[in-house]
Design a protein around this motif. Sequence first.
Motif, mmCIF file in Angstrom:
data_model
loop_
_atom_site.group_PDB
_atom_site.id
_atom_site.type_symbol
_atom_site.label_atom_id
_atom_site.label_comp_id
_atom_site.label_asym_id
_atom_site.label_seq_id
_atom_site.Cartn_x
_atom_site.Cartn_y
_atom_site.Cartn_z
ATOM 1 N N PHE A 55 26.610 -12.393 67.444
ATOM 2 C CA PHE A 55 25.427 -12.073 66.644
ATOM 3 C C PHE A 55 25.660 -10.860 65.749
ATOM 4 C CE2 PHE A 55 23.239 -14.402 70.154
ATOM 5 C CZ PHE A 55 22.708 -15.422 69.368
ATOM 6 N N LEU A 56 26.427 -9.891 66.225
ATOM 7 C CA LEU A 56 26.728 -8.724 65.409
ATOM 8 C C LEU A 56 27.614 -9.108 64.222
ATOM 9 C CD1 LEU A 56 27.324 -5.932 68.078
ATOM 10 C CD2 LEU A 56 25.459 -6.057 66.422
ATOM 11 N N ALA A 57 28.604 -9.973 64.453
ATOM 12 C CA ALA A 57 29.483 -10.407 63.357
ATOM 13 C C ALA A 57 28.680 -11.118 62.276
ATOM 14 C CB ALA A 57 30.581 -11.320 63.895
ATOM 15 N N ILE A 58 27.756 -11.982 62.684
ATOM 16 C CA ILE A 58 26.919 -12.694 61.713
ATOM 17 C C ILE A 58 26.031 -11.711 60.951
ATOM 18 C CG2 ILE A 58 25.002 -14.332 61.491
ATOM 19 C CD1 ILE A 58 26.266 -15.904 63.820
ATOM 20 N N GLY A 59 25.412 -10.776 61.679
ATOM 21 C CA GLY A 59 24.528 -9.809 61.035
ATOM 22 C C GLY A 59 25.261 -8.880 60.092
ATOM 23 N N VAL A 60 26.414 -8.365 60.538
ATOM 24 C CA VAL A 60 27.201 -7.443 59.707
ATOM 25 C C VAL A 60 27.706 -8.164 58.454
ATOM 26 C CG1 VAL A 60 29.404 -6.194 59.603
ATOM 27 C CG2 VAL A 60 27.858 -5.849 61.542
ATOM 28 N N TRP A 188 19.796 -6.285 62.735
ATOM 29 C CA TRP A 188 18.869 -7.396 62.556
ATOM 30 C C TRP A 188 17.494 -6.934 62.095
ATOM 31 C CZ3 TRP A 188 20.220 -12.156 61.791
ATOM 32 C CH2 TRP A 188 21.478 -12.578 62.247
ATOM 33 N N MET A 189 17.051 -5.751 62.518
ATOM 34 C CA MET A 189 15.804 -5.214 61.977
ATOM 35 C C MET A 189 15.981 -4.861 60.498
ATOM 36 S SD MET A 189 14.239 -2.840 65.036
ATOM 37 C CE MET A 189 12.918 -2.267 63.975
ATOM 38 N N GLY A 190 17.161 -4.323 60.153
ATOM 39 C CA GLY A 190 17.446 -4.038 58.753
ATOM 40 C C GLY A 190 17.422 -5.291 57.900
ATOM 41 N N LEU A 191 18.051 -6.376 58.395
ATOM 42 C CA LEU A 191 18.037 -7.644 57.657
ATOM 43 C C LEU A 191 16.620 -8.208 57.537
ATOM 44 C CD1 LEU A 191 21.208 -9.407 59.115
ATOM 45 C CD2 LEU A 191 20.879 -8.712 56.739
ATOM 46 N N ALA A 192 15.836 -8.088 58.605
ATOM 47 C CA ALA A 192 14.471 -8.623 58.590
ATOM 48 C C ALA A 192 13.609 -7.933 57.531
ATOM 49 C CB ALA A 192 13.830 -8.460 59.968
ATOM 50 N N ILE A 193 13.892 -6.657 57.268
ATOM 51 C CA ILE A 193 13.111 -5.908 56.280
ATOM 52 C C ILE A 193 13.699 -6.048 54.875
ATOM 53 C CG2 ILE A 193 12.378 -3.588 55.573
ATOM 54 C CD1 ILE A 193 12.398 -2.868 58.606
ATOM 55 N N LEU A 194 15.020 -5.909 54.772
ATOM 56 C CA LEU A 194 15.655 -5.790 53.457
ATOM 57 C C LEU A 194 15.981 -7.133 52.805
ATOM 58 C CD1 LEU A 194 18.017 -2.799 54.308
ATOM 59 C CD2 LEU A 194 15.958 -2.735 52.893
ATOM 60 N N MET A 235 21.461 0.548 51.866
ATOM 61 C CA MET A 235 20.967 0.492 53.248
ATOM 62 C C MET A 235 21.670 -0.599 54.045
ATOM 63 S SD MET A 235 18.707 2.848 53.834
ATOM 64 C CE MET A 235 17.799 2.228 55.258
ATOM 65 N N LEU A 236 21.819 -1.786 53.449
ATOM 66 C CA LEU A 236 22.479 -2.892 54.153
ATOM 67 C C LEU A 236 23.950 -2.585 54.422
ATOM 68 C CD1 LEU A 236 20.914 -5.936 52.281
ATOM 69 C CD2 LEU A 236 20.712 -5.462 54.730
ATOM 70 N N ALA A 278 28.676 -13.740 56.552
ATOM 71 C CA ALA A 278 28.663 -13.937 58.003
ATOM 72 C C ALA A 278 29.855 -14.758 58.457
ATOM 73 C CB ALA A 278 27.354 -14.618 58.419
ATOM 74 N N LEU A 279 30.174 -15.797 57.694
ATOM 75 C CA LEU A 279 31.311 -16.664 58.029
ATOM 76 C C LEU A 279 32.626 -15.902 57.943
ATOM 77 C CD1 LEU A 279 31.986 -19.586 58.782
ATOM 78 C CD2 LEU A 279 32.093 -20.115 56.348
ATOM 79 N N LEU A 280 32.780 -15.041 56.946
ATOM 80 C CA LEU A 280 34.017 -14.273 56.788
ATOM 81 C C LEU A 280 34.224 -13.309 57.951
ATOM 82 C CD1 LEU A 280 33.885 -13.419 52.965
ATOM 83 C CD2 LEU A 280 35.565 -14.883 54.100
ATOM 84 N N VAL A 281 33.176 -12.549 58.306
ATOM 85 C CA VAL A 281 33.316 -11.564 59.390
ATOM 86 C C VAL A 281 33.491 -12.270 60.729
ATOM 87 C CG1 VAL A 281 32.188 -9.664 60.617
ATOM 88 C CG2 VAL A 281 32.043 -9.795 58.137
#
Length: 321
Positions: A55-60, A188-194, A235-236, A278-281
């Motif tokens: 999940f971290l790899a996808i989010g990052v 994931w909170m950052g993605l949800a907002i940004l 921020m992202l 996400a796929l690359l990371v």
Amino acid sequence: MSRTWLVLISTTLALSVFSLVVGVADLSLSQISVTAFKGGEYDFVVNHYRLPRLFLAIGVGAGLGISGALVQGVIRNPLASPDLIGVSAGAGFVATLLLTVFPNAPVWMLPVAAMIGGVSVGLLLIIIARSVQLPPARMALTGIAISAFLASGIDYLLVVHPIEINTAMIWLTGSLWGRGWEQMPYIWMGLAILLPLSLWLAWRLDIVGLGDESAISLGVELDKVQAMALICAVMLASLSVSIAGTISFVGLLAPHLARLLFGHNHKALLTGSAVIGALLVLTADTIARGISPPIELPAGVLTSVIGAPYFIFLLKRYKGW
């Protein structure tokens, strides 16, 4: 278009499952499914090591991909990315400062320090651009200069504090090693907002791409849109770097690949960049863990192996830019 999305999502799902299988302990799909829902012998490996890294790899990757698309949209330079404008270097410098000068600092301070560094460089870039009225394309050159300056600062810290160099280098080369559920809320909170904010800016960035005069004549508040897009990008990128370190070239590669698949419409471009990033990371992290276990390579090394030749190709392609 729908077929392209189906292929991308299917590939991401298949690779996600494969990332849970591969590693020091090769597990079967049945072992993973039983462990994920009922616990058991491989509970730590699946639920506390591989699953959070997935999940971290996808989010990052999504964060870096969106950040790169926003930076290229604002600066209107196909060679721009969070790495090149200095955001990653800013996050890396402050994080290295913490790791070397305060090696016993609490774990939660590392993401906070990296965030402060990345955001500070982003704000500095915006202030410089506004104060001297830099054209958007030249902001990238200013960011490269800031990045080079901070890179020399990182080298100085590593030379002066050689005892802590191993910990710092693992982080600087980009790796999800040692990351777990405690880092999940940050990205994931950052993605949800940004992400929604970025999509709200999408059609405005489409108009900005027509040129400053055209955008202003069509009613777009140019300075406001550019500042908001850059803040989202910074921020992202800072959030992503704060968790995984400096995973290079994802912010450059993902938007270019998304542009080839989805065109220049920013709504499709931003979502496409998120999935491709996400796929690359995820690919880099999976290969890093599975290529020669128990030895684990930094994921950032693998993205650089792909990204550096592609960057040289882009330099040749846009040599007249």
